[in-house]
Design an enzyme around this catalytic site. Structure first.
Site, PDB file in Angstrom:
ATOM      1  N   HIS A 138       2.951  -2.211  -7.166  1.00  0.00           N
ATOM      2  CA  HIS A 138       2.043  -1.656  -6.161  1.00  0.00           C
ATOM      3  C   HIS A 138       2.806  -0.648  -5.299  1.00  0.00           C
ATOM      4  CE1 HIS A 138      -0.547  -1.306  -2.641  1.00  0.00           C
ATOM      5  NE2 HIS A 138      -1.533  -1.708  -3.443  1.00  0.00           N
ATOM      6  N   ASP A 291      -4.385  -4.122   0.818  1.00  0.00           N
ATOM      7  CA  ASP A 291      -4.926  -3.178  -0.155  1.00  0.00           C
ATOM      8  C   ASP A 291      -5.209  -3.866  -1.483  1.00  0.00           C
ATOM      9  OD1 ASP A 291      -5.486  -0.315  -0.958  1.00  0.00           O
ATOM     10  OD2 ASP A 291      -3.913  -0.805  -2.403  1.00  0.00           O
TER      11      ASP A 291
END
Length: 332
Positions: A138, A291
């Site tokens: 990520h 997120d």
């Protein structure tokens, strides 16, 4: 040492308890030396609280959000966390592994514990379930490590800064698990490459492995032996990075800080050896957690094909049963 989901040993029924009993005094001493206990629950709760606060802001349509912590061998145990989830009458549960890189011994073991919990009791029919099983590349996770490394490199004199060896260190695995097809080494490697790309490959670096226990062969090179080897080559300045740990605990506070940065540095004659802090409550790391979850909810993600794929040489029948069960759970 007796849990075959965590580690597989020869004659484990006898060897596991023997190793555990033998290690207990030294482990107790280590916990005393870092303040009497592990701060992992404190950090995990803080991360969960900050993540949920951020989620309430960026995903108000799924608010309010609440986190639960499920540990394997200390409170709050997995069973306790799941009981609390049911008691709170939640509508949506995201089983979010806090190991960025998946291993059968860590993430897999935790998911198996959830599977085991519901084998002897009815599954709540009012809850919608889904899984986030890995997130090793990520972008905000990568940026968190890169930012922490860049800040720590500034503590080295400018004339040697670019020559400091960045030692990415992760918990090792028995070679038997690696050969079985455990994805952990490749996923840790992917995180390392992502971080070095973010840093522009401006320092020499290596991925090493720590925390070996028991008599079976483990994945190397081992962190301490790698450092010793480099010192023999005349390279004496190091920056250690806990690349597979998201908060401080005994492997960072004792093994890396005391055993490596202090004791090993003196023993082998290294000059400067610093350690990058774990992500902890870094703003970018909290952004990463939020997120990941918000995208997961927004896209109505439930379970990944990769999670359902067993290792090519898997011999754990529980793993098969667990993945079949989760596939049904997350499609309901």
């Amino acid at each position: 040492m007796t849990d075959t989901d965590m580690i597989q040993l020869p004659i484990q029924k006898f060897l596991g308890p023997f190793i555990a009993k033998k290690r207990t005094p030294s482990v107790q001493k280590k916990y005393e030396e870092i303040g009497g206990g592990s701060p992992i629950l404190k950090w995990t709760n803080l991360q969960g609280k900050l993540m949920c606060k951020k989620l309430d802001e960026i995903s108000p349509e799924t608010a309010p959000h609440k986190h639960y912590v499920a540990f394997r061998y200390v409170n709050p145990l997995t069973d306790e966390a799941l009981q609390q989830v049911e008691a709170d009458n939640v509508e949506r549960v995201v089983l979010f592994s806090q190991y960025p890189q998946y291993s059968c011994a860590t993430s897999g073991s935790s998911f198996n514990a959830i599977f085991s919990h519901f084998q002897n009791k009815p599954l709540p029919s009012s809850i919608k379930w889904s899984i986030i099983d890995r997130w090793s590349i990520h972008p905000f996770l990568i940026k968190t490590f890169a930012d922490n490394i860049a800040k720590k490199l500034k503590e080295f004199p400018e004339n040697i800064r670019s020559k400091v060896i960045i030692v990415f260190s992760a918990h090792s695995l028995p070679i038997k698990a690696v050969n079985r097809g455990d994805p952990y080494p490749s996923e840790v490697g992917a995180t390392v490459q992502g971080v070095m790309t973010e840093l522009g490959y401006r320092n020499p670096f290596i991925l090493t492995w720590q925390s070996k226990v028991g008599p079976v062969p483990w994945l190397g090179p081992f962190t301490d032996e790698a450092i010793e080897g480099y010192v023999k080559q005349g390279l004496k300045n190091f920056l250690l990075v806990p690349i597979a740990f998201v908060n401080e605990h005994i492997e960072t506070l004792h093994e890396m800080d005391i055993e490596y940065c202090h004791d090993l540095r003196k023993k082998v004659g290294a000059e400067l050896m610093h350690r990058v802090e774990a992500p902890n409550d870094h703003t970018l790391f909290i952004d990463a957690l939020a997120d990941i979850v918000s995208r997961h909810l927004r896209n109505n993600e439930r379970i990944t094909p990769k999670f359902l794929l067993r290792c090519p040489h898997c011999t754990n029948n529980k793993c098969y049963d667990s993945k079949q069960w989760f596939q049904k759970l997350c499609s309901a």
